[in-house]
Design an enzyme around this catalytic site. Structure first.
Site, PDB file in Angstrom:
ATOM      1  CE  LYS A  72       7.508 -10.718   5.193  1.00 33.00           C
ATOM      2  NZ  LYS A  72       8.283  -9.853   6.090  1.00 33.00           N
ATOM      3  CD  GLU A  83      -3.159  -0.440  -0.770  1.00 29.16           C
ATOM      4  OE1 GLU A  83      -3.118  -1.586  -0.241  1.00 29.16           O
ATOM      5  OE2 GLU A  83      -3.003   0.614  -0.125  1.00 29.16           O
ATOM      6  N   GLY A 113       9.621  -5.997   4.207  1.00 32.59           N
ATOM      7  CA  GLY A 113       9.171  -5.511   2.899  1.00 32.59           C
ATOM      8  C   GLY A 113      10.108  -4.480   2.290  1.00 32.59           C
ATOM      9  NE  ARG A 114      11.150  -0.660   7.268  1.00 36.59           N
ATOM     10  CZ  ARG A 114      10.265  -1.301   8.020  1.00 36.59           C
ATOM     11  NH1 ARG A 114       9.160  -1.775   7.492  1.00 36.59           N
ATOM     12  NH2 ARG A 114      10.483  -1.472   9.309  1.00 36.59           N
ATOM     13  CD  GLU A 159       6.871   0.459   6.009  1.00 37.58           C
ATOM     14  OE1 GLU A 159       7.659  -0.231   5.336  1.00 37.58           O
ATOM     15  OE2 GLU A 159       5.651   0.470   5.799  1.00 37.58           O
ATOM     16  CG  HIS A 185      16.484  25.399 -11.868  1.00 30.43           C
ATOM     17  ND1 HIS A 185      17.140  26.556 -12.213  1.00 30.43           N
ATOM     18  CD2 HIS A 185      17.312  24.381 -12.201  1.00 30.43           C
ATOM     19  CE1 HIS A 185      18.305  26.251 -12.771  1.00 30.43           C
ATOM     20  NE2 HIS A 185      18.434  24.938 -12.768  1.00 30.43           N
ATOM     21  CE  LYS A 241      -1.180  -2.792   5.272  1.00 30.26           C
ATOM     22  NZ  LYS A 241      -0.331  -3.962   5.370  1.00 30.26           N
TER      23      LYS A 241
HETATM   24  O1  LIG Z   1       4.305  -7.312   0.306  1.00 29.51           O
HETATM   25  P1  LIG Z   1       3.020  -7.051   0.985  1.00 29.51           P
HETATM   26  O2  LIG Z   1       2.700  -8.075   2.019  1.00 29.51           O
HETATM   27  O3  LIG Z   1       1.900  -6.860   0.005  1.00 29.51           O
HETATM   28  O4  LIG Z   1       3.171  -5.694   1.775  1.00 29.51           O
HETATM   29  C1  LIG Z   1       3.329  -4.468   1.132  1.00 29.51           C
HETATM   30  C2  LIG Z   1       3.621  -3.398   2.164  1.00 29.51           C
HETATM   31  O5  LIG Z   1       2.574  -3.415   3.121  1.00 29.51           O
HETATM   32  C3  LIG Z   1       2.669  -2.545   4.230  1.00 29.51           C
HETATM   33  O6  LIG Z   1       2.310  -1.261   3.873  1.00 29.51           O
HETATM   34  C4  LIG Z   1       4.014  -2.554   4.894  1.00 29.51           C
HETATM   35  O7  LIG Z   1       4.119  -1.487   5.772  1.00 29.51           O
HETATM   36  C5  LIG Z   1       5.152  -2.509   3.878  1.00 29.51           C
HETATM   37  O8  LIG Z   1       6.382  -2.691   4.535  1.00 29.51           O
HETATM   38  C6  LIG Z   1       4.943  -3.600   2.863  1.00 29.51           C
HETATM   39  O9  LIG Z   1       6.023  -3.632   1.976  1.00 29.51           O
END
Ligand SMILES: O=P(O)(O)OC[C@H]1O[C@H](O)[C@H](O)[C@@H](O)[C@@H]1O
Length: 548
Positions: A207, A213, A268-269, A354, A385, A513
């Site tokens: 986003k 990462e 995002g989620r 989250e 199990h 972060k």
């Molecule tokens: O989609 P991006 O901007 O790369 O973000 C990826 C992720 O970053 C963070 O960890 C947020 O807490 C997530 O909610 C999000 O989905």
């Protein structure tokens, strides 16, 4: 809203908890032959059986009063109308717009019809998916595309990965979709070993287009592409992006027409329904992606319009609060009896933890109650199990959601009947348990001596009275999976509303972060670390020593 403890229904529930302390679920069933029928309700292809809960009519009445008093009706209206219910970021929360019915033609938010943007993006996705599958889209040497690697993390990874896996039976032939998320180089290295640069397209999902990462993995993918035959001018044929930050994606080398937009009103989620779901659409085709959206929309409509007493997300959300806040349940388990859905607990874990892992009320005061639980789980029957032992005999109360289809995708032998039987037997065992007398009798029947019975029987006692919901569907299809995930999204919102917190920001993630960048800079420089705590200093030293 202030603390929910101030609500009349909350206070009544506190008293009611005492009344219920001596009530066992078994006696509730015995007293009411219609209990199962009464406490079963349906929506969007799902049947929720919530009869195996520590709840009677009074409990459920008070829980309904609680959601009403907490202002859920207004909150739902706010969400569906595009109000800025994410108050700390001053944003609308509109994942529901991503799956709105075609019959609705406008949803105006801050002067913009968001449905137009959503639909034009879906058309762009349709074109891209069709080009890949028809073979019109070719790699830089003219070969057909055989693999797509999706690079993203958090919400830009888990939802699409879990849904793509859940929809394995619907996969289209020809293109294999892979996912890379972790900054651990092993993740991308492993995936790159499986593919050929001439026939692979990378979809970079972020986003913000600023996540460490994702950018590191995207750069590694581009370097690999360039050092294995591709040239800079070929990058646009092999890289696409999903992002609200078009400029950064263009700077990376993407062609503008291969950048799929998203918007700040999608968290995002909650974003798998947007172009973040592109890997799903590539894997299973746009027809199935539309079915997924439609299933979620059916659940949205149910949530928006059904009376709270029959409303699946409301019932599940309110019962969750009953256990978290009145029975001190610290966790909640999700156990899908469906192999393809085995990773679903991880997605709902992110979605819920989250969203509701918060300690501040909307008005800025600290919370006075527990909020979101630890969400965990895994596929049945495997868990039986392993960790089910704790569910049955551990000291903690763990409410469980069992999720199971009536029909399997792969009917072989008696597998499905066995799977289904195991699912039912677990919820039954959690409820009925085993008394000391039963354990003693069992041992007596198997010929144990009195001494042996005295020694062993206490270990075989299972307390029972442990609550669970069972979610049943005819089959795991794109539509029912869409509805299921939407159900959990709304359940999360119901609970956040009761607790009076903002379920749609995630400031806690930010600290990790920021500190991560600071430590990284220290690892790769000769900075003075003496102001840091001794533990962190020693760990930095260990890393540097290993590099030298
Ligand atoms: O989609 P991006 O901007 O790369 O973000 C990826 C992720 O970053 C963070 O960890 C947020 O807490 C997530 O909610 C999000 O989905």
């Amino acid at each position: 809203m202030g603390s929910p403890t101030e609500l009349t229904a909350w206070q009544k529930l506190t008293e009611h908890k005492q009344e219920m302390a001596s009530v066992n679920m078994k006696s509730l069933f015995a007293a009411d032959p219609k209990r199962a029928e009464k406490y079963t309700t349906q929506a969007a292809g799902w049947t929720l059986d919530y009869a195996k809960n520590r709840a009677n009519e009074k409990t459920l009445g008070l829980l309904t009063d609680l959601v009403k008093e907490a202002g859920l009706e207004k909150a739902i209206k706010g969400m569906f109308s595009g109000a800025h219910i994410n108050n700390t970021e001053d944003r609308s929360v509109l994942h529901i717009a991503l799956r709105a019915s075609q019959a609705q033609d406008s949803l105006m938010v801050d002067g913009v019809n968001v449905l137009e943007e959503v639909r034009s993006t879906l058309k762009q996705m349709e074109k891209f998916v069709a080009q890949l599958h028809s073979g019109e889209w070719k790699g830089y040497t003219g070969k057909l595309i055989t693999d797509v690697i999706s690079i993203g993390i958090g919400g830009s990874y888990l939802g699409p990965k879990v849904v793509a896996e859940a929809l394995t039976p619907y996969e289209k032939d020809g293109i294999k979709v892979h996912f890379v998320a972790n900054i651990d180089g092993s993740d991308i290295t492993g995936k790159l070993k499986l593919v050929n640069p001439e026939t692979t397209v990378f979809v970079i999902s972020s986003k913000t287009f600023g996540t460490l990462e994702t950018l590191s993995n995207a750069n590694a993918a581009r370097d690999w592409f360039l050092s294995n035959g591709g040239s800079q001018s070929d990058v646009s044929k092999h890289f696409a992006a999903v992002s609200s930050n078009v400029k950064k994606a263009v700077d990376f080398g993407m062609a503008k027409e291969n950048i799929f937009p998203m918007w700040d009103w999608v968290g995002g989620r909650y974003s798998l329904w947007s172009a973040i779901g592109l890997p799903v659409a590539i894997a299973v085709g746009m027809d199935n992606f539309y079915e997924l959206l439609d299933g979620a929309h059916q659940m949205d409509e149910h949530f928006r319009t059904a009376p709270f007493e029959e409303n699946l997300p409301v019932i599940m959300g309110a019962l969750g609060v009953w256990y978290i806040n009145f029975h001190n349940a610290q966790t909640h388990a999700l156990i899908p009896y469906d192999h393809y859905l085995r990773a679903m607990p991880a997605h709902i874990q992110q979605l819920d933890m989250e969203s509701n892992g918060k300690s501040t009320l909307l008005n800025g005061d600290g919370v006075e109650t527990d909020t979101g639980p630890i969400i965990w789980g895994g596929a049945g029957t495997n868990g039986q199990h392993a960790y089910h032992q704790l569910l049955h005999q551990g000291t903690r109360l763990v409410p469980v959601d069992f999720i199971v289809p009536l029909a399997p995708h792969n009917p072989i032998g008696e597998h499905h009947a066995q799977l289904f039987a195991n699912c039912l037997s677990q919820s039954q065992a959690l409820m009925v348990g085993k008394t000391l007398e039963q354990a003693q009798q069992e041992l007596r029947d198997s010929g144990s001596t009195d001494d042996q019975i005295a020694a062993i029987a206490p270990h075989k006692v299972i307390p029972g009275n442990r609550p669970s919901n069972t979610l049943l569907t005819d089959k795991m299809t794109p539509a029912t999976i869409g509805a299921l995930i939407a159900l959990y999204e709304h359940r999360t919102f119901v609970q956040g509303t009761i607790w009076g917190i903002n379920s749609f920001d995630q400031w806690g993630v930010e600290l990790g972060k920021v500190l991560g960048t600071d430590i990284y800079n220290r690892l790769v420089s000769d900075s003075d670390n003496s102001a840091l705590d001794a533990s962190t200093q020693a760990l930095i030293k260990a890393f540097k020593k290993a590099q030298s």
